[in-house]
Design an enzyme around this catalytic site. Structure first.
Site, PDB file in Angstrom:
ATOM      1  N   ASP A 272       0.863  -1.177   0.000  1.00  0.00           N
ATOM      2  CA  ASP A 272       0.000   0.000   0.000  1.00  0.00           C
ATOM      3  C   ASP A 272       0.899   1.226   0.000  1.00  0.00           C
ATOM      4  O   ASP A 272       2.104   1.136   0.259  1.00  0.00           O
ATOM      5  CB  ASP A 272      -0.913   0.002   1.236  1.00  0.00           C
ATOM      6  CG  ASP A 272      -1.870   1.190   1.244  1.00  0.00           C
ATOM      7  OD1 ASP A 272      -2.513   1.438   0.202  1.00  0.00           O
ATOM      8  OD2 ASP A 272      -1.956   1.887   2.270  1.00  0.00           O
ATOM      9  N   SER A 273       0.299   2.374  -0.258  1.00  0.00           N
ATOM     10  CA  SER A 273       1.056   3.623  -0.227  1.00  0.00           C
ATOM     11  C   SER A 273       1.359   4.065   1.198  1.00  0.00           C
ATOM     12  O   SER A 273       2.112   5.018   1.399  1.00  0.00           O
ATOM     13  CB  SER A 273       0.278   4.722  -0.947  1.00  0.00           C
ATOM     14  OG  SER A 273      -0.960   4.955  -0.293  1.00  0.00           O
TER      15      SER A 273
ATOM     16  N   CYS B  25      -4.212  -0.846  -2.384  1.00  0.00           N
ATOM     17  CA  CYS B  25      -4.224   0.595  -2.604  1.00  0.00           C
ATOM     18  C   CYS B  25      -5.071   0.833  -3.847  1.00  0.00           C
ATOM     19  O   CYS B  25      -4.777   0.275  -4.914  1.00  0.00           O
ATOM     20  CB  CYS B  25      -2.803   1.104  -2.817  1.00  0.00           C
ATOM     21  SG  CYS B  25      -2.673   2.829  -3.351  1.00  0.00           S
TER      22      CYS B  25
ATOM     23  N   GLU C 218      -2.550   9.069   8.049  1.00  0.00           N
ATOM     24  CA  GLU C 218      -1.112   8.857   8.212  1.00  0.00           C
ATOM     25  C   GLU C 218      -0.547   9.657   9.387  1.00  0.00           C
ATOM     26  O   GLU C 218       0.389   9.215  10.050  1.00  0.00           O
ATOM     27  CB  GLU C 218      -0.376   9.230   6.931  1.00  0.00           C
ATOM     28  CG  GLU C 218      -0.622   8.293   5.759  1.00  0.00           C
ATOM     29  CD  GLU C 218       0.123   6.971   5.868  1.00  0.00           C
ATOM     30  OE1 GLU C 218       1.199   6.941   6.503  1.00  0.00           O
ATOM     31  OE2 GLU C 218      -0.371   5.965   5.322  1.00  0.00           O
TER      32      GLU C 218
ATOM     33  N   CYS D 280     -10.504   4.191  -1.051  1.00  0.00           N
ATOM     34  CA  CYS D 280      -9.103   4.265  -0.645  1.00  0.00           C
ATOM     35  C   CYS D 280      -9.003   3.447   0.628  1.00  0.00           C
ATOM     36  O   CYS D 280      -9.849   3.593   1.529  1.00  0.00           O
ATOM     37  CB  CYS D 280      -8.676   5.715  -0.393  1.00  0.00           C
ATOM     38  SG  CYS D 280      -7.016   5.886   0.313  1.00  0.00           S
TER      39      CYS D 280
ATOM     40  N   HIS E  15      -7.192   3.735   3.080  1.00  0.00           N
ATOM     41  CA  HIS E  15      -7.034   4.561   4.283  1.00  0.00           C
ATOM     42  C   HIS E  15      -8.397   4.961   4.864  1.00  0.00           C
ATOM     43  O   HIS E  15      -8.522   5.169   6.071  1.00  0.00           O
ATOM     44  CB  HIS E  15      -6.257   5.840   3.964  1.00  0.00           C
ATOM     45  CG  HIS E  15      -4.784   5.659   3.797  1.00  0.00           C
ATOM     46  ND1 HIS E  15      -4.231   5.076   2.678  1.00  0.00           N
ATOM     47  CD2 HIS E  15      -3.744   6.013   4.599  1.00  0.00           C
ATOM     48  CE1 HIS E  15      -2.911   5.075   2.802  1.00  0.00           C
ATOM     49  NE2 HIS E  15      -2.590   5.635   3.945  1.00  0.00           N
TER      50      HIS E  15
END
Length: 277
Positions: free
Chosen positions: A12-13, A75, A154, A185, A187
């Protein structure tokens, strides 16, 4: 035999892919996971297609060099840009998150009006509307890029700080008549409580992690790759960012301490020392 006991490679990013890892753990508790989160270059969503492809394949190439038996691109941005090229590049199964999320949304919607929120790159790609319309042409979609959301996750900010940002970002989509909203996403599920508060209780939030883990399970069975080692699985999490911060967010989300190690694949040879699981 050795391949069956190899880990599943997940990239994932940043930390968002942990939502997929958690669902893999729930559905496939015997499997091991080797995770790579590129937090140093996160978010991918505001980068060029060339940058996204470069960073994604750097991570995937590294995971393959470590002998994983399957790749999960956890992702949405990387899936939108790199899934099909990755399936041509590697001989092992490669799973993305967009098709699973689209199937879950079609199953959930009652009025056939589906909202999609994601990074700028994911929304620009049109991948979700394409996937939805490939199965159900009558679906009406409302798409919205939400650039601040990844940074909120993040950075680990409090709900009190995040809520007004979430509310302001979602304003253009709140007054549509969607009954289902795809969290496009990985996240975003980490903000699901706040997103639900803003869009209201009547909108069904779709987190693609559950369906993605089902796809992983299907392909492991199909390819005869299910783990048979009787030892307890050990999972390793690699990050190009700050390992302690990653470990803290991961523990808060997954509910257990994580073996997190710093590794920036951008500055190393893929044939570097093998990761010990």
């Amino acid at each position: 035999m050795l391949m069956r006991n190899a880990p599943i490679g997940v990239m994932d990013s940043g930390v968002g892919g942990l939502t997929v890892v958690g669902e893999i753990w729930r559905q496939l508790p015997r499997e091991e996971v080797l995770f790579y989160g590129d937090s140093l270059r996160c978010p991918y969503g505001d980068r060029t297609v060339e940058e996204i492809a470069t960073y994604t394949f750097q991570a995937l190439d590294y995971l393959v060099s470590q002998g994983v038996k399957m790749l999960v691109i956890a992702c949405n941005t990387a899936t939108a840009i790199c899934l099909e090229p990755a399936r041509k590049r590697y001989t092992i199964p490669v799973i993305g998150v967009i098709a699973p999320g689209s199937r879950a949304a079609i199953a959930a919607t009652l009025n056939h009006k589906v909202g999609i929120i994601g990074t700028s790159a994911t929304i620009r790609s049109g991948s979700y509307p394409k996937a939805l319309h490939a199965t159900h042409r009558g679906i009406e979609t409302y798409s919205l890029a939400c650039p601040p959301f990844v940074e909120l996750v993040e950075s680990g900010v409090t709900e009190e700080v995040a809520l007004p940002i979430v509310r302001a970002t979602l304003e253009p989509i709140v007054n549509t008549d969607m009954d289902t909203l795809i969290l496009g996403c990985t996240h975003y599920p980490l903000l699901s409580k706040l997103i639900q508060e803003v869009v209201g209780p009547d909108v069904c939030l779709i987190n693609s992690a559950e369906q993605t883990a089902r796809d992983v399970s299907f392909w492991l069975d199909e390819q005869h790759l299910t783990r048979i080692d009787l030892r307890d699985p050990h999972h390793v999490f690699l990050t190009s960012g700050e390992a302690h911060a990653f470990a803290q967010i991961g523990q808060n989300w997954l509910g257990c301490p994580l073996d997190v190690r710093y590794l920036d694949v951008w500055h190393m040879d893929n044939e570097a020392t093998r990761i010990e699981m």
